[in-house]
Write a protein that holds these residues in place. Structure first.
Motif, PDB file in Angstrom:
ATOM      1  N   CYS A  72      18.367 -26.494 -40.645  1.00 41.26           N
ATOM      2  CA  CYS A  72      17.195 -27.371 -39.833  1.00 41.26           C
ATOM      3  C   CYS A  72      17.672 -28.695 -39.224  1.00 41.26           C
ATOM      4  CB  CYS A  72      16.045 -27.886 -40.802  1.00 41.26           C
ATOM      5  SG  CYS A  72      14.842 -28.722 -40.217  1.00 41.26           S
ATOM      6  N   ASN A  74      16.165 -31.245 -38.352  1.00 43.11           N
ATOM      7  CA  ASN A  74      15.333 -32.319 -38.480  1.00 43.11           C
ATOM      8  C   ASN A  74      15.845 -33.416 -39.659  1.00 43.11           C
ATOM      9  OD1 ASN A  74      13.426 -32.279 -36.507  1.00 43.11           O
ATOM     10  ND2 ASN A  74      12.015 -30.907 -37.835  1.00 43.11           N
ATOM     11  N   ALA A  75      16.603 -32.747 -40.560  1.00 41.26           N
ATOM     12  CA  ALA A  75      16.914 -33.668 -41.590  1.00 41.26           C
ATOM     13  C   ALA A  75      16.066 -34.778 -42.074  1.00 41.26           C
ATOM     14  CB  ALA A  75      18.370 -34.054 -41.239  1.00 41.26           C
ATOM     15  N   CYS A  76      14.995 -34.283 -42.634  1.00 36.85           N
ATOM     16  CA  CYS A  76      14.119 -35.117 -43.118  1.00 36.85           C
ATOM     17  C   CYS A  76      14.408 -35.912 -44.414  1.00 36.85           C
ATOM     18  CB  CYS A  76      12.613 -34.614 -43.459  1.00 36.85           C
ATOM     19  SG  CYS A  76      12.021 -33.491 -42.066  1.00 36.85           S
ATOM     20  N   PHE A  78      13.429 -36.735 -47.281  1.00 36.68           N
ATOM     21  CA  PHE A  78      12.934 -36.494 -48.440  1.00 36.68           C
ATOM     22  C   PHE A  78      13.337 -34.911 -48.875  1.00 36.68           C
ATOM     23  CE2 PHE A  78       9.572 -35.808 -45.168  1.00 36.68           C
ATOM     24  CZ  PHE A  78       9.412 -34.419 -45.200  1.00 36.68           C
ATOM     25  N   CYS A  79      13.924 -34.410 -47.774  1.00 39.83           N
ATOM     26  CA  CYS A  79      13.954 -32.780 -47.979  1.00 39.83           C
ATOM     27  C   CYS A  79      15.116 -32.413 -48.654  1.00 39.83           C
ATOM     28  CB  CYS A  79      13.895 -32.242 -46.721  1.00 39.83           C
ATOM     29  SG  CYS A  79      14.116 -30.434 -46.777  1.00 39.83           S
ATOM     30  N   TYR A  81      15.682 -29.112 -49.495  1.00 41.08           N
ATOM     31  CA  TYR A  81      16.108 -27.731 -48.985  1.00 41.08           C
ATOM     32  C   TYR A  81      16.827 -27.741 -47.780  1.00 41.08           C
ATOM     33  CZ  TYR A  81      14.208 -23.526 -46.730  1.00 41.08           C
ATOM     34  OH  TYR A  81      14.167 -22.300 -45.944  1.00 41.08           O
ATOM     35  N   GLN A  82      17.045 -28.708 -46.867  1.00 40.16           N
ATOM     36  CA  GLN A  82      17.766 -28.451 -45.653  1.00 40.16           C
ATOM     37  C   GLN A  82      19.202 -28.381 -45.763  1.00 40.16           C
ATOM     38  OE1 GLN A  82      19.488 -31.356 -44.133  1.00 40.16           O
ATOM     39  NE2 GLN A  82      19.483 -30.897 -41.974  1.00 40.16           N
ATOM     40  N   GLY A 119      13.444 -23.729 -41.772  1.00 34.16           N
ATOM     41  CA  GLY A 119      13.950 -24.917 -41.245  1.00 34.16           C
ATOM     42  C   GLY A 119      13.989 -24.649 -39.651  1.00 34.16           C
ATOM     43  N   LYS A 199      11.506 -35.381 -36.789  1.00 30.83           N
ATOM     44  CA  LYS A 199      10.398 -34.367 -36.719  1.00 30.83           C
ATOM     45  C   LYS A 199       9.343 -34.461 -35.722  1.00 30.83           C
ATOM     46  CE  LYS A 199       8.655 -31.967 -40.759  1.00 30.83           C
ATOM     47  NZ  LYS A 199       8.879 -32.291 -42.158  1.00 30.83           N
TER      48      LYS A 199
HETATM   49 FE1  SF4 Z   1      12.178 -31.602 -42.657  1.00 26.38          FE
HETATM   50 FE2  SF4 Z   1      10.982 -29.305 -42.968  1.00 26.38          FE
HETATM   51 FE3  SF4 Z   1      13.570 -29.318 -41.996  1.00 26.38          FE
HETATM   52 FE4  SF4 Z   1      13.238 -30.053 -44.534  1.00 26.38          FE
HETATM   53  S1  SF4 Z   1      12.933 -28.001 -43.639  1.00 26.38           S
HETATM   54  S2  SF4 Z   1      14.433 -31.246 -43.065  1.00 26.38           S
HETATM   55  S3  SF4 Z   1      11.000 -30.988 -44.447  1.00 26.38           S
HETATM   56  S4  SF4 Z   1      11.522 -29.994 -41.039  1.00 26.38           S
END
Ligand code: SF4
Ligand code: V47
Length: 374
Positions: A72, A74-76, A78-79, A81-82, A119, A199
């Motif tokens: 992904c 975006n690398a949020c 809080f995430c 999973y990414q 992602g 995001k």
């Molecule tokens: Fe953000 Fe979703 Fe990407 Fe995780 S998978 S970094 S929450 S956009």
């Protein structure tokens, strides 16, 4: 329990009257509810509102989650999973064949819903998703495709250099029927900038939801809470959803998502408003039910809440348990302790044991007649 005098003594007399009369609560009312320490009083009000809408029905769905990639852009913060790149350890990307295989119902009962999110991959073209949906619908025509958050739709539009409306039209043409509610996080710009700066913005998220609703694609909405946001940020978030719902009536369900902290880059201050406790989760669910008077359903998402708290949440305004899920990564990568899957008998038992009547539903919350047990 619902005694006007009791609420008057708590200083919630006018809120009590409004809830009894089905009148809209103001943001200031929301502040007063968050400040109320009597969690049972909040729960009873939310339960009243929920029961007026749904009686003792509690909904669940025979569904399967499919995450197509964890790569992904975006690398949020809080995430958990990414992953940054396909080559990174632990990164994955499913082929269309993989997705079709995952949807094969081992016991012959097709899923009522497939929930597909992933992602924002830097390369996967829109044609991949068009083909994936078309093949799912050709292989499993009875399964409703609920796929892609507003954030993914905005990402596809950017990659293809077309409008989000065009992305939605193309996906609808091949069988997209509903959208999940992820990616909303918290709309307040200062917090959004800190937790997910790359995001889609709040306005983009809301615009894509509006466009989807205009095309007849229903969607859900979420709020990620228990991180850097203030109580006012939560109320602002609920208010923006409520305003859009007044316009479109396209949201089916709201899902309050408590922030799970494992493997997260986000540093939390010691003291923050709305402490990350079971009570804060119940309070937020109850106040969501009371504020979102125009969104029909509130989900107690057992994956992120845990089964036991989700059962309690049914007495605090929630009326939906989500579903069988089968495989979940986003919450579990962040430390969710729940199982990966639940069977229909397990979901029904947990609903019955909480004192409610289980109703199997589809993505549009229409009851589904059980054809056979799964
Ligand atoms: Fe953000 Fe979703 Fe990407 Fe995780 S998978 S970094 S929450 S956009
Ligand atoms: O958008 C990511 C959240 C969402 C974490 O629409 C986290 O029916 C907690 O939206 N702790 C995806 N939450 C999940 C989601 C969802 C789930 C089930 C049903 C539906 C529906 C929607 O999960 C993301 C983000 O807000 N999330 N990381 C975390 N560490």
């Amino acid at each position: 329990m619902l005694d006007a005098g009791y609420y008057a003594r708590l200083g919630l007399g006018s809120i009590f009257e409004k809830v009894m009369n089905g009148e809209r609560l103001s943001i200031e009312d929301g502040r007063e509810l968050f400040a109320c320490e009597d969690i049972n009083a909040l729960g009873a009000l939310a339960h009243h509102a929920r029961t007026r809408m749904h009686g003792d029905s509690t909904y669940y769905v025979l569904n399967r989650h499919v995450n197509y990639t964890n790569v992904c852009v975006n690398a949020c913060l809080f995430c958990a999973y990414q992953k940054e790149k396909d080559e990174q350890e632990g990164a994955f990307r499913l082929s269309i064949d993989d997705i079709i295989t995952k949807l094969d119902p081992k016991d012959g009962l097709p899923y009522d819903e497939v929930h597909i999110v992933g992602g924002c991959h830097p390369k996967l073209p829109l044609s991949f998703f068009e083909e994936a949906i078309a093949r799912i619908k050709a292989t499993y025509p009875e399964t409703i495709v609920k796929a892609f958050t507003a954030v993914e739709i905005a990402h596809f539009a950017k990659l293809e250099n077309i409008s989000t409306l065009e992305v939605l039209e193309r996906l609808k043409a091949v069988g997209l029927e509903a959208m999940p509610g992820g990616g909303a996080e918290i709309f307040a710009p200062e917090v959004r900038e800190k937790i997910c700066p790359r995001k889609a913005t709040a306005d983009e998220w809301l615009r894509v939801a509006r466009e989807a609703h205009t095309l007849g694609i229903t969607s859900n909405c979420t709020m990620l809470f228990g991180h850097l946001e203030s109580i006012d940020d939560r109320l602002d978030h609920l208010d923006r959803l409520r305003k859009l719902q007044d316009e479109t009536a396209g949201f089916s369900c709201f899902i309050p998502l408590p922030f799970l902290t494992e493997n997260s880059m986000l540093e939390l201050p010691e003291e923050r408003e709305g402490k990350h406790t079971g009570l804060d989760k119940l309070r937020t669910i109850a106040i969501s039910r009371l504020m979102l008077d125009n969104i029909p359903h509130i989900k107690a998402y057992w994956v992120m809440l845990g089964v036991k708290l989700a059962q309690v949440a049914l007495h605090f305004g929630a009326d939906d348990m989500d579903g069988t899920i089968v495989e979940e990564k986003i919450g579990h990568d962040a430390g969710a302790q729940s199982d990966q899957a639940m069977t229909i008998p397990q979901l029904e038992e947990m609903i019955v044991r909480s004192g409610f009547n289980p109703v199997r539903r589809n993505s549009f919350f229409k009851p589904v007649n059980a054809k056979q047990e799964a």
